[in-house]
Design a protein around this motif. Sequence first.
Motif, short mmCIF file in Angstrom:
data_model
loop_
_atom_site.label_atom_id
_atom_site.label_comp_id
_atom_site.label_asym_id
_atom_site.label_seq_id
_atom_site.Cartn_x
_atom_site.Cartn_y
_atom_site.Cartn_z
N PHE A 88 -2.28 -16.33 -7.26
CA PHE A 88 -1.85 -16.84 -8.57
C PHE A 88 -1.31 -15.71 -9.44
N ASP A 89 -0.14 -15.96 -10.04
CA ASP A 89 0.51 -14.98 -10.91
C ASP A 89 -0.14 -15.04 -12.29
N THR A 90 -1.10 -14.18 -12.54
CA THR A 90 -1.85 -14.24 -13.80
C THR A 90 -0.95 -13.87 -14.98
N PRO A 91 -1.10 -14.56 -16.12
CA PRO A 91 -0.28 -14.25 -17.30
C PRO A 91 -0.48 -12.81 -17.75
N ASN B 59 -0.33 -17.21 -26.07
CA ASN B 59 -0.18 -17.93 -24.81
C ASN B 59 0.77 -17.14 -23.91
N PRO B 60 0.23 -16.28 -23.04
CA PRO B 60 1.09 -15.43 -22.21
C PRO B 60 2.01 -16.20 -21.27
N TRP C 225 -8.49 -12.49 -16.10
CA TRP C 225 -7.94 -13.82 -16.42
C TRP C 225 -9.02 -14.88 -16.32
N GLU C 226 -9.84 -14.82 -15.27
CA GLU C 226 -10.90 -15.81 -15.13
C GLU C 226 -11.89 -15.72 -16.30
N LYS D 109 0.15 -10.19 -16.30
CA LYS D 109 -0.25 -9.28 -15.21
C LYS D 109 -1.69 -8.82 -15.35
N GLN D 110 -2.53 -9.70 -15.89
CA GLN D 110 -3.95 -9.37 -15.97
C GLN D 110 -4.53 -9.33 -14.56
#
Length: 337
Positions: free
Chosen positions: A257-260, A125-126, A268-269, A262-263
Amino acid sequence: MNYARSPLFTALRVAALVAAFAAASASADEYGDVGQLVRSGKFPEAMTKADAYLAGKPNDPQMRFLKGVILRNTGKHPEAIATFTKLTEDFPELPEPYNNLAVLYASQNQFDKARTALEMAIRTNPSYATAHENLGDVYARLASQAYNKALQLDGANSAVPPKLASIREVFKPNLSNPKPGATPTPAAPAAAPTPPVAAAPVAATPPVPAIKPATPNPTPVATNNDSKEIEAAVAKWAKAWADQDMAGYLAAYGKNFDTPGKQSRSAWEGERRSRIVGKSSIEVTQSDLTVSVNGSTATARFYQAYRAGSFAVASRKTLEMSKVRDQWLIVKETTGN
């Protein structure tokens, strides 16, 4: 950060969250009873109830997690490590057992194992903020060990003592400012002893510049409309998630959106689609939602319970949101704090 609240020792806090969320499940009474006994320090009674429950449902992850917490708090660390390790094997998608495993390893000065466990928690869970913070503490402990080794090999190196002093300051107990009336909690594990430094000249700690208190900004008062709009946005996001409506779910996130980890947004989607679409059923519920608004930004904090089939997990969630053209969108998402 003072030692007394070091996240290295947040295992009980995590357990309390799990127990609280379990109240929404079909086994609410059992989880709630055991969780309350743990919080009250009545560990023998808690263990009796946990064992009785597990006799009928030996694979239940939440009760096994609570049992691990009980074992840890009664000093049965090898058994606690075995319990959390088995949980990571049976439910590798759960970050909390990795985190608690790391806490146990850290209490035994096994910082390399603690680091590995925390890295697994973050990989799972990033956005698990507690694991990130714990990992920072473990890195600091590893740095302390390395600096001490450097001094043992070269006691004349005057550059190292100030660095060691800085790390010790981070973990220094804040004895001068205890919190009055704090709820008693089980004692935290003792601080890792620092190996003695071989006859090295101790350089004076460089003065720390005084930190100017921040000028308080007037806190905008959230209107009822703001709060209601944010509550509605959170509910809509959760419903889209439960309905496996990916268009609605992804639309709840802002373009910034700040993707976990930095993906990329597309990566991320894709990851979210793979985790959501195709499940036989998904339940996502929130409780204890609080909202704070600052102009066009807001923070929503709540407890979240997630269930997909027989898998269930609960944690604390924080959504940072931004208002874009009359719509509140998620710009950052964290779990565990």
